[in-house]
Design an enzyme around this catalytic site. Sequence first.
Site, PDB file in Angstrom:
ATOM      1  N   THR A 134       0.811  -1.223   0.000  1.00 52.29           N
ATOM      2  CA  THR A 134       0.000   0.000   0.000  1.00 52.29           C
ATOM      3  C   THR A 134       0.844   1.272   0.000  1.00 52.29           C
ATOM      4  OG1 THR A 134      -1.712  -1.179   1.220  1.00 52.29           O
ATOM      5  CG2 THR A 134      -1.834   1.207   1.233  1.00 52.29           C
ATOM      6  N   GLN A 344     -23.600  -2.188  23.409  1.00 53.11           N
ATOM      7  CA  GLN A 344     -24.986  -1.844  23.749  1.00 53.11           C
ATOM      8  C   GLN A 344     -25.469  -2.649  24.949  1.00 53.11           C
ATOM      9  OE1 GLN A 344     -26.184   0.596  22.027  1.00 53.11           O
ATOM     10  NE2 GLN A 344     -28.237   0.742  22.887  1.00 53.11           N
ATOM     11  N   ILE A 345     -25.110  -3.914  25.002  1.00 53.59           N
ATOM     12  CA  ILE A 345     -25.525  -4.766  26.120  1.00 53.59           C
ATOM     13  C   ILE A 345     -24.880  -4.297  27.428  1.00 53.59           C
ATOM     14  CG2 ILE A 345     -25.255  -7.098  27.084  1.00 53.59           C
ATOM     15  CD1 ILE A 345     -25.776  -8.134  24.205  1.00 53.59           C
ATOM     16  N   GLU A 371      -6.416  -5.327   4.054  1.00 53.38           N
ATOM     17  CA  GLU A 371      -6.338  -6.434   3.091  1.00 53.38           C
ATOM     18  C   GLU A 371      -7.508  -6.419   2.106  1.00 53.38           C
ATOM     19  OE1 GLU A 371      -4.205  -9.498   3.582  1.00 53.38           O
ATOM     20  OE2 GLU A 371      -3.212  -8.885   5.403  1.00 53.38           O
ATOM     21  N   SER A 374     -14.363  -3.859   2.468  1.00 54.57           N
ATOM     22  CA  SER A 374     -15.571  -4.653   2.204  1.00 54.57           C
ATOM     23  C   SER A 374     -16.065  -4.418   0.786  1.00 54.57           C
ATOM     24  CB  SER A 374     -16.669  -4.296   3.210  1.00 54.57           C
ATOM     25  OG  SER A 374     -16.331  -4.750   4.508  1.00 54.57           O
ATOM     26  N   GLU A 375     -15.923  -3.180   0.303  1.00 57.72           N
ATOM     27  CA  GLU A 375     -16.360  -2.876  -1.060  1.00 57.72           C
ATOM     28  C   GLU A 375     -15.523  -3.630  -2.096  1.00 57.72           C
ATOM     29  OE1 GLU A 375     -17.880  -0.082   1.743  1.00 57.72           O
ATOM     30  OE2 GLU A 375     -15.794  -0.639   1.351  1.00 57.72           O
TER      31      GLU A 375
END
Length: 389
Positions: A134, A344-345, A371, A374-375
Amino acid sequence: MKEETEPLLDFEPTEEQRMLNQMVRDFAERHIRPHVMEWDEAQFFPVELFREMGALGLTGVLIPPAYGGAGLGYHEYVAVISGIARVCGSIGLSLAAHNSLCSGHILLFGNERQKEKWLPRLAGGSWIGAWALTESNTGSDALNMRTTAVRKGDHYVLNGTKNWITHGKSGDVAVVMARTGEPGTSGGISAFVVEKGTEGFTHGKKENKLGMRASETAELVFDNCLVPMGNRLGNEGDGFRQAMSVLDGGRISIAALSLGIAEGALEAALRYSKERKQFGQAIADFQGISFKLADMATAVEAARLLVHSAADSKNKGRHATRQAAMAKYYASETAVRVATDAVQIFGGYGYTKDYPVEKFYRDAKLCTIGEGTSEIQKIVISREVLKAI
């Protein structure tokens, strides 16, 4: 769509795998958990911990015994990474980058001399590895990288900067992708092994990150860096193809890392929901909480099956691009959702550093980025499934 005739997969762990799982859990509880927040707050990368993991074979899980490794398969590798990440995502991330990227690249594409030279030290944990693809201007667009390697006699001269490199400062050796041909072409990139201390090779800025803070991330800087021709991995122009192959295994690594983070967050939420009392009963007894826990547990189990399906393909030497991308995509998004629900819990306590879920929450997000975002995974998956039509 083409019919698939694959037999049902059996992921029941063997006795040896159960022993490995327990060993990793015991190690993480004893040597990592007591220091998790201390390392996170200080952004301290525990180099000596890698020496200890090396003694147990955890820094050379996939490397054959001939090169000093444990010679295990991908199911065991998933167990190691997820077992460590269940306690600390930072250490899981660093261990994954060391095993699958740097060591994995040399194992897959190095010649015998190169393997004998570098793999034993990486497998034993005496050396820590980095992998540099990168750049600041080319994240997913790696074909247009600006770092160059120009042939000069029996050396290459490297110039440029790599960004977001795990172990960029502390790594003893790095596998570096650099442009040796025309920009934008898959045949214009080559891979090189560069050792720490090589003239013209330094590290730059260390990143101050939201999460994964005990996993060191820094720039690599090449200023007329002379690298021997014998340090090139494979043929000139093979680097991009090699990197894409390495990333198949790397995506399984991030999927395993995500799985471990999700497991850790779920375990913490389960314990807390049974201990925390409101209105005279444990909050786990309230339907709103129990349904949330059911969703979390189901997602974690689905992620586990996807990760081990990808591991099974790698073990069998099959093309694993689709399975690895699916596992990485789903498991990383699951880690974010499960960690969010865990906070939240816990309520207000979940937002404090006195409880573990805020760190799972911070660490999980990187899994959807590193790595391949998501796209990018969706692009890879869609291309692979369309091939089957």
